[in-house]
Design an enzyme around this catalytic site. Structure first.
Site, PDB file in Angstrom:
ATOM      1  N   ASP A   1       0.824  -1.200   0.000  1.00 53.12           N
ATOM      2  CA  ASP A   1       0.000   0.000   0.000  1.00 53.12           C
ATOM      3  C   ASP A   1       0.868   1.264   0.000  1.00 53.12           C
ATOM      4  OD1 ASP A   1      -2.805   1.155   0.497  1.00 53.12           O
ATOM      5  OD2 ASP A   1      -1.686   2.029   2.155  1.00 53.12           O
TER       6      ASP A   1
ATOM      7  N   GLU B   1       1.236  -0.569  -5.004  1.00 54.22           N
ATOM      8  CA  GLU B   1       0.172   0.392  -5.318  1.00 54.22           C
ATOM      9  C   GLU B   1       0.838   1.760  -5.516  1.00 54.22           C
ATOM     10  OE1 GLU B   1      -3.909   2.343  -3.461  1.00 54.22           O
ATOM     11  OE2 GLU B   1      -2.142   1.945  -2.243  1.00 54.22           O
TER      12      GLU B   1
END
Length: 564
Positions: free
Chosen positions: A225, A287
């Site tokens: 993330d 990401e």
């Protein structure tokens, strides 16, 4: 058939077929959002045993791997992206034994398992942060995070002008144990999510141990993330143009001080070595919202991430000129470093594409959501476009990510009332941005078996389903010719059979224009009709169609695969 070519900044793509058999280069990976997937104990929140009980349904779909959004211990102020213990399962979702059982069953079914890793920030309930609050300014404990004295005569102003992605300043001032005002800490997201200091070797060592913890439990890799946020410019200087906070790289300009720092690449090279030391082709997807794509490609050089999300494609306005340029740019960028492109149309942070394509809602990754006071999508039109977009995308070489429920054609929950909202974005913007809850509603598995249509037996749900979800329930679609579920299943099977994920790519010039877009992959012609009139097709065998009736013509918003 289109006659006017569109302009493309990048040369037209010609991608060579890959000879590699590495699974992650061509995989179809299914995102499981645990709290909304399946609930085994009836408390209204999905859990790991619920996932295990439904894995056969995912194997039926034909996917290669699942990616689990956060399930680690957390106070759940941001749906698990505020982690308080990286080496445990939150009791909401079960236990480590439940996790082990889920991984074992997934592997029995031939499914790989990727887990979400959140390294930019922790929860403010993490032991590291609690210890930092108890410690003095400048102490080793505070060096785990970004603590700074404030500006102004009494330190009453934030240390710099950075803004939170969830709204408001990116700094919060603490209160010392004696009740006096203390230092400020940085949080690029919610104030309950303090950013870690990745210049601290102890932080790096701690996360290497976390990687090994999950790899030793059998996971096949990680989705990381916000990796582009982890590095911060030395001294944490002001952003020179605060309106561009979070914007992509612009050639000739320095990177924003809170994003895209060069220092992160050393971290990922270390992680890659750890993954490569384990058997079984473990993989890591970032990401990394980094633009342009030639800059994003730096994140997937051979010794860093295996993949990164192609947000340029997700943000594409689903118009032929923009789509053509995006695909050209994608192959140019990722081929240059020997990495596969990834393709994605929906995830837990954006409006579901079955609704998004039924209206005009701006850039998907803005995460604004659709609320009851907004213009409502045409879900019938949106689903037709979504099916066409999905079939077009599944034929592209590379890896594709699916978001749970899109295989059912689920629309966004656009009428969710304020009292049910849980996304921090909604509260930090005082409802100006309704946030992402509408894409995170529990899945309907069995029509009418409970108020949640088989998500559980009790009808409880952490977010309520809209009434329309009943008609999209999985049991009403499995085995039904023409259903969205069976379209996905058939297309994924054909994708594997025809080797499209590892395949080649070139544009089919006669179908490249203002109203259509076509390409050829391994001898398969793929055409999508963006126009308002049918397009004549060549007399070739139809292998797949987003709607079954072609009759020599491709209707508006539809996609077809033809064998040349």
């Amino acid at each position: 058939m289109a006659t006017q070519p569109v302009e493309a900044t990048f040369p037209d793509a010609k991608h060579r077929a890959s000879t590699s058999t590495q699974w992650w280069r061509s995989a179809v990976i299914y995102q499981v959002y645990p709290r909304s997937f399946a609930d085994s104990n009836g408390d209204g929140i999905g859990d790991l045993p619920g996932i295990t009980s439904r894995l056969e349904a995912l194997a039926y779909l034909g996917i290669d791997a699942i990616w689990l959004s956060p399930f680690m211990r957390s106070p759940q102020k941001d749906a698990g992206y505020d982690v308080s213990d990286y080496q445990d399962v939150d009791p909401l979702f079960g236990s480590l034994d439940d996790f082990d059982a889920m991984v074992a069953r997934a592997h029995e079914l031939g499914l790989r398992v990727l887990v979400d890793l959140v390294p930019n920030h922790t929860s403010d309930q993490h032991a590291w942060f609690k210890l930092a609050l108890e410690s003095a300014p400048g102490s080793p404990q505070r060096q785990f995070y970004h603590f700074k004295d404030g500006r102004g005569p009494n330190g009453e102003l934030p240390p710099n002008n950075w803004l939170s992605m969830f709204g408001g300043p990116a700094w919060t001032r603490i209160t010392n144990p004696d009740g006096t005002a203390g230092q400020w800490y940085c949080h690029l997201f919610d104030s309950s999510q303090p950013d870690l200091n990745w210049e601290n070797p102890e932080v790096r060592q701690a996360f290497e141990e976390i990687l090994r913890f999950w790899l030793n439990r059998g996971v096949d890799g990680f989705r990381v993330d916000q990796p582009h946020a982890m590095g911060k410019a030395a001294g944490l200087p002001d952003h020179p143009d605060i309106e561009r906070a979070g914007a992509g790289f612009i050639e000739g300009e320095p990177s924003p001080p809170m994003w895209f720092q060069e220092s992160v690449h050393e971290i990922f090279r270390g992680w890659r070595k750890i993954l490569d030391s384990y058997p079984g082709e473990r993989a890591m997807c970032g990401e990394a919202y980094v633009l342009p794509l030639e800059f994003m490609a730096l994140w997937v050089r051979p010794d860093e991430f295996h993949q990164t999300f192609n947000f340029r494609y997700l943000d594409c306005d689903w118009q032929p000129a923009m789509l053509r340029q995006t695909i050209n740019e994608s192959f140019a960028a990722f081929d240059s470093v020997g990495a596969p492109s990834t393709w994605v149309l929906s995830n837990h942070d954006v409006v579901r594409h079955a609704s998004r394509l039924g209206g005009d809602y701006g850039r998907p990754t803005a995460s604004n959501g659709i609320g009851p006071d907004d213009p409502q999508p045409d879900n019938e039109l949106g689903l037709r476009r979504a099916r066409g977009a999905t079939l077009f995308t599944l034929a592209l070489p590379g890896s594709m990510y699916l978001y749970q429920g899109e295989e059912l054609g689920l629309p966004e929950h656009t009428s969710l009332e304020p009292q049910y909202r849980q996304d921090p974005t909604f509260f930090r913007t005082k409802g100006i941005r309704v946030g992402r809850d509408g894409a995170r509603v529990p899945l309907p598995w069995q029509a009418g078996t409970s108020a949640t249509n088989g998500f559980n037996d009790t009808g409880a749900g952490w977010l309520p389903q809209p009434d329309v979800y009943r008609q999209y329930s999985r049991d009403l679609q499995q085995g039904v010719t023409g259903s969205t579920l069976e379209l996905y299943r058939t297309a994924i099977a054909l994708r594997n059979q025809l080797g499209l994920g590892h395949g080649s790519f070139e544009w089919a010039e006669e179908f490249v224009g203002e109203t259509s877009l076509g390409f050829i992959n391994n001898g398969i012609l793929v055409v999508h009709n963006f126009g308002s009139e049918p397009i004549a097709l060549p007399s070739k065998k139809v292998l797949a169609a987003s709607f079954t009736e072609t009759d020599g013509k491709l209707e508006p918003n539809d996609t077809v695969w033809l064998r040349l």
